[in-house]
Design an enzyme around this catalytic site. Sequence first.
Site, PDB file in Angstrom:
ATOM      1  CB  SER A 143      -0.886   0.025   1.251  1.00 10.48           C
ATOM      2  OG  SER A 143      -1.589   1.250   1.327  1.00 10.48           O
ATOM      3  CE1 TYR A 157      -3.974  -2.095   4.884  1.00 10.24           C
ATOM      4  CE2 TYR A 157      -3.404   0.161   4.251  1.00 10.24           C
ATOM      5  CZ  TYR A 157      -3.800  -1.119   3.903  1.00 10.24           C
ATOM      6  OH  TYR A 157      -4.040  -1.432   2.584  1.00 10.24           O
TER       7      TYR A 157
END
Length: 252
Positions: A143, A157
């Site tokens: 990501s 995250y």
Amino acid sequence: MDKGVVIVTGGSRGIGAATAMLAASRGYALVVNYASNAAAAEAVCAAIHAEGGTAVAVRGDVSDEADIDHIFAAADRVGRLAGLVNNAGAVDVAARVEDFDLARLSRMFAVNTFGSILCAGRAVKRMSTRHGGAGGSIVNVTSAAAKLGAPGVYVDYGAAKGAVDSLTVGLALEVAGEGIRVNGVRPGIIDTEIHAGTGEPDRAARMAASLPMSRLGRAQEVAQAIVWLLSDEASYTTGSVINVTGGRGVAP
Ligand code: NAP
């Protein structure tokens, strides 16, 4: 020509579903893994079958080792493993670091990081020439948050995906001489259902205008990079992580 089997973890929806369908159209047999949405996984398989492809839906939580073994055993029944897309991932409600607890962090890292590492290990055992395999390709879906850090939203995250970036480089070098390439794709803000997990389902849509291209990315646009990295067209590419962010987060 038999191109072998590709496992797409989290292949039932979003980027994984787009990847599974595109990979099937290129001649791979697909294992479409899902966590709980059997109907979505079966719909992806039905779309692949309708085009004459091969696909099986396999339930399994990538944060559970027995489930991972079940996914790989299902792939073994389909044929020779040629690729793994470590795509399954999840976020959590937006929060600051001082509000995280061990339960949240354990979930976050179990799904996004440990699952990717454990699946990669199973793939290496099947694909590495060191173990009698014929080689293959692993693509990790990380990501832009790994680089941007996701402050105020989900720093955990970002950290979990940052570890997957490190996995990509380390494993690529570990198995470069064993016929396996390992790469990553770093999506930006893509129009999928994952954003509902932040507790603000419209968060991504609200951000669209502020992105460099003034729009969200599409799952298909990420899938194209993933399937290229899976393929022999990327035969001299390993240890790379490609930004598919529409320019978001690319400036140092
Ligand atoms: P999505 O639309 O929410 O789909 C998630 C997929 O992962 C579903 O197939 C889901 O299965 C599966 N899944 C979730 N937890 C799982 C688990 N524990 N074990 C096995 N499968 C699991 O997500 P997406 O947006 O396509 O995201 C795909 C990947 O891209 C993720 O790794 C995500 O972190 C990354 N990413 C996405 C974006 C974005 O903006 N969308 C940006 C950067 C990175 P069920 O259908 O059964 O629930």
